[in-house]
Design an enzyme around this catalytic site. Structure first.
Site, PDB file in Angstrom:
ATOM      1  N   SER A 689       0.731  -0.797  -0.292  1.00 55.84           N
ATOM      2  CA  SER A 689      -0.103  -0.023  -0.486  1.00 55.84           C
ATOM      3  C   SER A 689       0.614   0.604  -0.111  1.00 55.84           C
ATOM      4  O   SER A 689       0.579   2.844   0.253  1.00 55.84           O
ATOM      5  CB  SER A 689      -0.372   0.012   1.520  1.00 55.84           C
ATOM      6  OG  SER A 689      -0.044  -0.282   1.947  1.00 55.84           O
ATOM      7  N   LYS A 732      -6.408   3.509   9.003  1.00 53.68           N
ATOM      8  CA  LYS A 732      -5.265   4.507   8.270  1.00 53.68           C
ATOM      9  C   LYS A 732      -5.907   6.428   8.320  1.00 53.68           C
ATOM     10  O   LYS A 732      -5.125   6.510   8.645  1.00 53.68           O
ATOM     11  CB  LYS A 732      -5.476   3.705   7.330  1.00 53.68           C
ATOM     12  CG  LYS A 732      -4.580   3.266   6.976  1.00 53.68           C
ATOM     13  CD  LYS A 732      -3.917   2.640   5.355  1.00 53.68           C
ATOM     14  CE  LYS A 732      -3.350   0.921   5.453  1.00 53.68           C
ATOM     15  NZ  LYS A 732      -3.142   1.035   4.890  1.00 53.68           N
TER      16      LYS A 732
END
Length: 818
Positions: A689, A732
């Protein structure tokens, strides 16, 4: 010995030419001067005997090296053997032949002759002439002596055989006769047979007899020891029976009888399964026949006690009022809507269906979010008993299933032990840290849990110690874990996974106000009037003294302040009132541990803020890139995993493919080294990611354009610049909010996950959906007014094989889309 077989002319079998038919022997060695009966069944061997009977009755006897071979070849036959004479031959009804053969003299095979029906061998006789010297006489005397001792220890050799053997005066004949009576291996007997020198033969024979005597002595000592032990056991039993009779005559209470009566009453009162009741009765009858002092009696008594101590049909009454359960859950925990909703659903279904198998939930989330305490609240809300088993570090399958009763000190597994502790058959059973189990040579405990946590199987859970089917279907199992990575897929498949994300800043503030401050005030001996916290004070602790997904460290810091206030209360009196404000936090907790606000003080070339997911929740991840003169190498540091390194390679390939659009020289990568570093190098980092973060840092470093420090990003990049979805979006975004980030670039395919993010967070953090890396660069790279990052199409299109199709624009409520 020769290994070849040759055809013999017909005249080779005529006259006395030391040719004999071969009789291969299995597990038998025949010595000269010894008469042995042999049962012969192989066709070739029978043909050889028939030939011998019609030609001088002589046959050559040699042992096989491997007795399992039915059709031995010359390679499988010992070269040394014995020339024998067939004294008698008798055919039996089953087709086999019984032969009585006397060994005459030693011989050695020199060649094999193929007679088709059997093997003929060319044999030379081994000389039997020798001189008797003093050494020979000494050896003969020693052998006679030790053979007599061997015969005394071995019941198979009678005194008449000993007398006959010791009366033999010929040393060679004596050696052969004794060797024939010894129970030795074929290889050992063959060794004695092959010794041509008489003294050597006598020495070997003496060594073999001496070894056998040592073994027989040891066997005798073992038999004597076992006999004494048996006599002692019988003696103890006899004395115990006498003591019991004396007690009875004297009218003294028989303690063992009273114990048996008490145990029998317990068995009658206890409600057990049909299988368990039959087993207990069987073991109790066995126990009555045993001596109370024996070790076996203690094992049987413990087994019966364990069965009687388990709550086979004992159940606590389950509270099914939904409103009351909801109130209790809200009292104990703030937020956690999904698990609370699932508990209430279960109570509603049970109220309607009456009989429902116990659910198996797996609460997954970072440390400190309240997984274990939620399991306790479930027990309180449903009125069940609560037990907690920590599986951290468990690596033995027997910890779950128990040990079999054959082992000394055996016990049931932890599942059965904790059900005994729960005192009911329908508790809330918390299996804590299910992801921390490990595996070694003693088995895999996670495999043993497959049966425990499977509603289709756990109605008949079989513990190794009990060896009985135990019904676990009414148990409400709740497992907790920080991560699913370490839980086997088969085990995950048996559980309903409920994720508990990290708390937002406002949720932490509410939890501190409603729960943590009250709890720590009481635990530190303070009254509510002694201490008070302002909201700004709690927010200051959250922002500058903790950085976590849960509230464990927040509680620890509040406890630290309460202790210091308690010290002031003791010094100044119980009427002391202290208000903890944001300005006074540093007085109690010292210098702030974390910096709250912007991730970077200013926009920097080559530095991009990424987002990562860990077991402790979301984290900000700074990615740095710098360029220097070199040979086109890509250097990656920061303890990056293999997937992350491959993601960086893909990012660089994308940048090189966009070199002309970005106005970079065609050969920029040939004389330039690019170094990518992700700080906190002692911590391992893995996952794809960070792909768009690395690509942005590389472009910034090569174009010398700074990156907007107000923007964080996450997404996987492909070679064509497409951005793929990622996991852990909520954690996140919460990390970005904690770090003061105002904009976050996320993959377009993660649009569906935005619903999980609290609306209060979305008001403060703008989410921008991106589908291609070009969109990321346009958002993140800061340019001068009127400046374009990408060159016009006419400058680079003639050199490219195809045009780049701009991605379609997509709109989403509450977010900006490209």
């Amino acid at each position: 010995m020769l290994n070849s077989v040759r055809k013999a002319p017909d005249n080779s079998l005529q006259g006395e030419k030391s040719y004999y038919p071969l009789l291969p022997l299995r597990d038998v060695v025949v010595f000269p001067n010894v008469v042995v009966p042999l049962f012969v069944g192989r066709e070739k061997s029978i043909k050889a005997l028939e030939y011998a009977m019609s030609h001088q009755k002589k046959v050559f006897l040699s042992a096989q090296r491997d007795a399992k071979i039915d059709n031995p070849t010359p390679r499988n036959i010992y070269a040394f053997g014995t020339i024998g004479v067939v004294l008698q031959l008798l055919k039996l009804p089953d087709g086999t032949v019984k032969a009585l053969i006397e060994g005459k003299e030693r011989g050695k095979i020199h060649d094999f002759v193929d007679k088709q029906e059997f093997l003929m061998v060319e044999v030379s006789k081994v000389s039997s002439h020798y001189e008797v010297d003093l050494e020979t006489r000494a050896l003969v005397r020693s052998i006679n002596s030790i053979f007599e001792e061997y015969a005394q220890l071995n019941n198979k050799i009678g005194p008449e055989i000993v007398s006959a053997v010791t009366s033999i005066e010929d040393p060679g004949r004596l050696a052969d006769t004794i060797a024939g009576h010894l129970a030795l291996k074929v290889s050992d007997k063959q060794e004695v047979l092959e010794a041509e020198d008489l003294n050597l033969r006598l020495e070997k024979l003496y060594a073999k007899i001496d070894g056998e005597v040592d073994i027989l002595r040891l066997e005798h000592r073992i038999r004597e020891r076992v006999k004494k032990q048996m006599e002692k056991t019988q003696k103890d039993y006899y004395l115990n029976e006498q003591m019991r009779a004396i007690h009875k005559e004297m009218g003294t209470k028989d303690d063992f009888k009273a114990e048996l009566d008490d145990l029998e009453k317990k068995i009658k009162r206890k409600r057990l399964s049909k299988e368990a009741h039959g087993r207990v009765k069987q073991e109790f009858n066995k126990f009555k026949m045993m001596s109370p002092m024996s070790a076996e009696a203690a094992v049987v008594r413990n087994y019966i006690d364990w069965i009687l101590a388990l709550p086979w049909y004992d159940k606590s009454k389950v509270r099914l009022e939904l409103e009351e359960a909801e109130v209790i859950l809200e009292e104990d925990h703030y937020g956690l809507e999904k698990p609370k909703e699932r508990i209430v659903e279960y109570l509603a279904v049970q109220r309607l269906a009456k009989k429902v198998k116990g659910p198996i939930l797996c609460l997954v989330g970072p440390p400190g979010v309240g997984k274990t305490s939620l399991a306790k609240s479930v027990a309180r809300a449903t009125g069940r008993n609560f037990v907690r088993l920590s599986l951290g570090g468990v690596r033995d399958e027997a910890e779950i299933r128990g040990h079999r009763r054959t082992y000394i000190g055996a016990l049931p597994g932890k599942i059965i032990q904790f059900l005994k502790k729960a005192k009911s058959n329908n508790p809330v059973f918390c299996l804590d840290e299910v992801d921390k189990m490990s595996t070694d040579f003693r088995g895999d405990p996670s495999a043993a849990l497959l049966e425990v946590l499977d509603p289709q199987q756990n109605f008949a859970f079989n513990d190794h110690y009990l060896d009985l089917d135990y019904d676990l279907s009414d148990v409400f199992f709740i497992t907790t874990a920080n991560s699913l990575h370490n839980i086997p897929l088969a085990l995950q498949d048996r559980m309903e996974i409920i994720r508990l994300p990290g708390y937002t800043e406002l949720e932490k503030l509410s939890i501190a106000r409603q729960f943590l401050v009250k709890k720590q005030t009481e635990q530190n001996g303070l009254e509510p009037e002694n201490i008070s916290f302002t909201d700004n004070a709690i927010l200051t602790i959250i922002r500058t003294y903790t950085r976590e997904a849960g509230v464990r460290n927040l509680e620890r810091e509040i406890s630290s302040i309460c202790r210091k206030v308690a010290k002031e209360v003791v010094r100044q009196g119980k009427d002391t009132k202290i208000a903890v404000k944001a300005q006074s936090i540093h007085k109690y907790l010292g210098i702030p541990k974390y910096r709250y606000g912007r991730t970077e003080e200013k926009d920097t070339i080559g530095v991009t803020t990424g987002l990562a997911w860990t077991d402790a929740g979301g984290e900000l991840l700074q990615t740095e890139a710098t360029v220097m003169l070199g040979k086109g190498n890509l250097v990656l540091t920061g303890k990056l995993g293999e997937v992350m390194q491959e993601s960086a390679q893909a990012a660089l390939s994308y940048v090189r493919s966009r070199g002309r659009q970005l106005r970079l020289p065609d050969n920029f990568y040939e004389k330039t080294d690019i170094h990518i570093h992700i700080p906190e190098g002692a911590i391992s980092k893995e996952g794809p990611s960070a792909g768009i973060t690395v690509a942005t840092s590389i472009v910034s470093a090569l174009t010398r354009k700074p990156v907007n420090s107000d923007i964080a990003m996450t997404g996987e990049i492909t070679l064509r610049g497409r951005i793929l979805p990622i996991g852990g979006l909520k954690e996140k975004i919460l990390a970005a909010h904690r770090g003061g980030v105002s904009k976050v670039l996320i993959p377009l395919e993660n649009k569906k996950d935005i619903e999980e993010i609290p609306k209060k967070i979305l008001k403060k953090v703008e989410l921008i959906l991106v589908e291609h890396m070009d969109d990321v660069l346009r958002e993140a790279i800061i340019l001068a007014e009127g400046e374009e990052l990408f060159a016009p199409a006419e400058e680079w299109e003639p050199f490219c094989p195809g045009k780049i199709v701009e991605p379609e624009k997509t709109s989403a409520t509450g977010v900006t889309a490209h």
